[in-house]
Design an enzyme around this catalytic site. Structure first.
Site, PDB file in Angstrom:
ATOM      1  N   ASP A 172       0.829  -1.187   0.000  1.00  0.00           N
ATOM      2  CA  ASP A 172       0.000   0.000   0.000  1.00  0.00           C
ATOM      3  C   ASP A 172       0.875   1.253   0.000  1.00  0.00           C
ATOM      4  O   ASP A 172       1.924   1.293   0.643  1.00  0.00           O
ATOM      5  CB  ASP A 172      -0.899  -0.025   1.240  1.00  0.00           C
ATOM      6  N   GLU A 217       0.816  -0.564  -5.083  1.00  0.00           N
ATOM      7  CA  GLU A 217      -0.321   0.363  -5.093  1.00  0.00           C
ATOM      8  C   GLU A 217       0.240   1.732  -5.467  1.00  0.00           C
ATOM      9  O   GLU A 217       0.822   2.429  -4.635  1.00  0.00           O
ATOM     10  CB  GLU A 217      -1.000   0.379  -3.731  1.00  0.00           C
ATOM     11  N   ASP A 261     -11.196   1.156  -0.970  1.00  0.00           N
ATOM     12  CA  ASP A 261     -11.362   2.585  -0.704  1.00  0.00           C
ATOM     13  C   ASP A 261     -12.332   3.253  -1.676  1.00  0.00           C
ATOM     14  O   ASP A 261     -12.552   4.462  -1.583  1.00  0.00           O
ATOM     15  CB  ASP A 261     -10.010   3.299  -0.791  1.00  0.00           C
TER      16      ASP A 261
END
Length: 496
Positions: free
Chosen positions: A296, A343, A396
């Protein structure tokens, strides 16, 4: 580093699985979900982080980067194993909504039940438990002590503990509390023994059936974590082990004040001196859980936004150059059999693009970002390279059937025209088709998008501090018809 092959997977958090005990677990529904993935021609099951959660219930703010979430321990399996009886779990309030997690009810009741299991099993499992503790002592003892001292000091973060010596993790204080809190320490160790016993069994079942697990690791760890408390030298802290700067992202078109995440930043110079040992241990722990690791906020390795710890917004931060390929190269060399996903969403500088290319990690493309009519988009499928992962949306993002009500009408018109979506097909299936048929090596959609769910099914809304991470799938939501439809489309686009 293992390369991706043409394939697809489904994003479904453990917490979102159906169960009679308030939250998804590693039990029957997890095995049934693997069976569903096999029948629908999927190769991957993507999860959110599976660590123990703290205030706010975010899996991206865990008490430990190594530990498992006690809520995910399946109680029916403990009953089958003789550690609990049906009476131990019946009549307890696990929440009154099968489509939503009640974290308050779990917090108040789950540990009481797990203590009963520990009372039964600690003697019975003594030898196996001792082997588990020995095999995981590098992180387990500190984690169990951390949770025990937190309990002693009314669940406060370690930065507020009244005993300065244990707050600063001084060896003599550690030894003192290990003796004083021995019962609690053993309890938290035993919980991890139960979690990993169930996890290892589930992962073996997935492997036997050809399903690989994609796991998410946040680039940062929570301040309120064993990781920072027990390894303060790895972080940019002052002499009192308090952060100098914290993490965030600068203001943009969506957030006037930026986002103040508040995580402590790494002391990359110190980490480099010991060969990035902390990161090696972290990825080693993650590789025991997952087959593919999604990192991430990958851009934080190239440059990161540092905000003075005294600030209340992220506006007054500054960019600091990160370690780049210096650390990425170490991880690639140490873990040649692990696949990584970067990501890389958001505004990408030339430096981030170069780091992505040098790393050889596949980046991400999100279809919900593709149809912005204000400017050209590199998320449109015709712009993809093969070595990327296409998502309809991530955890998200809003599920498609909610996104359609939130998006700009011009963007929605472009989406329909670009993908040739018609009413009979439906928007969610049109986006799935658009991603499935792209050249991207891997395609992933949220389970909600296959189910056509909208309002009430979003997993997380960034910037919103409450009401996230609660969505759960209904028990009978997955049908044979849905399974066959996914299987057909997956095969048709060469992803079987």
């Amino acid at each position: 580093m293992k390369k991706l092959t043409r394939s697809s997977g489904i994003l479904m958090p453990i917490s979102s699985l159906p169960s009679p005990y308030g939250i998804g677990t590693l039990g029957k529904a997890a095995y049934e979900f693997i069976d569903f993935l096999v029948k629908s021609n999927q190769k991957y099951w993507q999860l959110l982080p599976v660590g123990p959660t703290s205030y706010g219930d975010s899996p991206y703010r865990s008490f430990s980067t190594f530990a498992g979430n006690p809520y995910f321990i399946d109680l029916d399996m403990l009953i089958e194993d003789g550690l609990l009886t049906k009476d131990d779990v019946d009549g307890i309030n696990w929440g009154d909504n099968e489509e939503s997690v009640d974290y308050g009810a779990l917090y108040n009741n789950r540990f009481t039940v797990l203590k009963k299991a520990r009372e039964t099993g600690l003697v019975r499992d003594a030898d196996e438990f001792a082997r588990f503790v020995e095999a995981n002592k590098e992180w387990l003892v500190d984690y169990a002590l951390y949770m025990s001292v937190k309990k002693k000091f009314n669940s406060q973060s370690w930065t507020a503990w009244e005993d300065e010596d244990i707050r600063l993790h001084k060896p003599e204080a550690v030894e003192k509390y290990l003796v004083e809190l021995d019962e609690d320490v053993k309890f938290y160790e035993y919980i991890q023994f139960l979690f990993f016993k169930q996890w290892d069994k589930l992962k073996a079942y997935a492997k036997k059936n050809g399903i690989e697990i994609i796991g998410d690791i946040p680039i940062y760890v929570a301040m309120d974590s064993c990781d920072v408390w027990s390894n303060p030298r790895q972080f940019a802290l002052d002499s009192e082990n308090r952060p100098v700067d914290v993490s965030g992202v600068p203001p943009d078109a969506f957030t006037r004040d930026g986002q103040l995440w508040g995580n402590p930043l790494y002391d990359w110079d110190y980490m480099k001196k010991d060969g990035y040992g902390w990161w090696i241990r972290r990825i080693a722990g993650a590789s025991k859980l997952y087959d593919v690791i999604r990192i991430d906020h990958f851009r934080g390795f190239e440059a990161y936004w540092a905000v003075p710890a005294t600030e209340t917004t992220a506006k007054n931060g500054r960019w600091i150059t990160g370690p780049g390929m210096d650390v990425i190269g170490v991880l690639k060399n140490w873990f040649p059999d692990v696949s990584f996903i970067a990501e890389d969403l958001g505004y990408l500088t030339p430096g981030v693009k170069q780091l992505l290319e040098d790393s050889e990690f596949p980046g991400m493309k999100v279809l919900e970002f593709a149809f912005d009519t204000r400017e050209p988009s590199n998320y449109l499928p015709h712009t993809y390279i093969e070595d990327c992962v296409c998502y309809v949306g991530t955890h998200d993002n809003s599920p498609v059937m909610l996104w359609k009500d939130e998006a700009d009408p011009d963007d929605m018109e472009m989406c329909h025209k670009y993908l040739g979506i018609n009413e009979e097909e439906g928007l969610n299936w049109g986006l799935i088709r658009g991603g499935m048929s792209s050249v991207a090596k891997m395609f992933v959609a949220q389970m909600q998008d296959y189910l056509g769910l909208g309002k009430g099914s979003r997993i997380n809304q960034p910037g919103k501090s409450t009401g996230n991470w609660t969505w759960r799938m209904k028990k009978d939501a997955i049908t044979d018809e849905l399974t066959d439809k996914i299987a057909f489309m997956t095969k048709m686009y060469g992803r079987k």
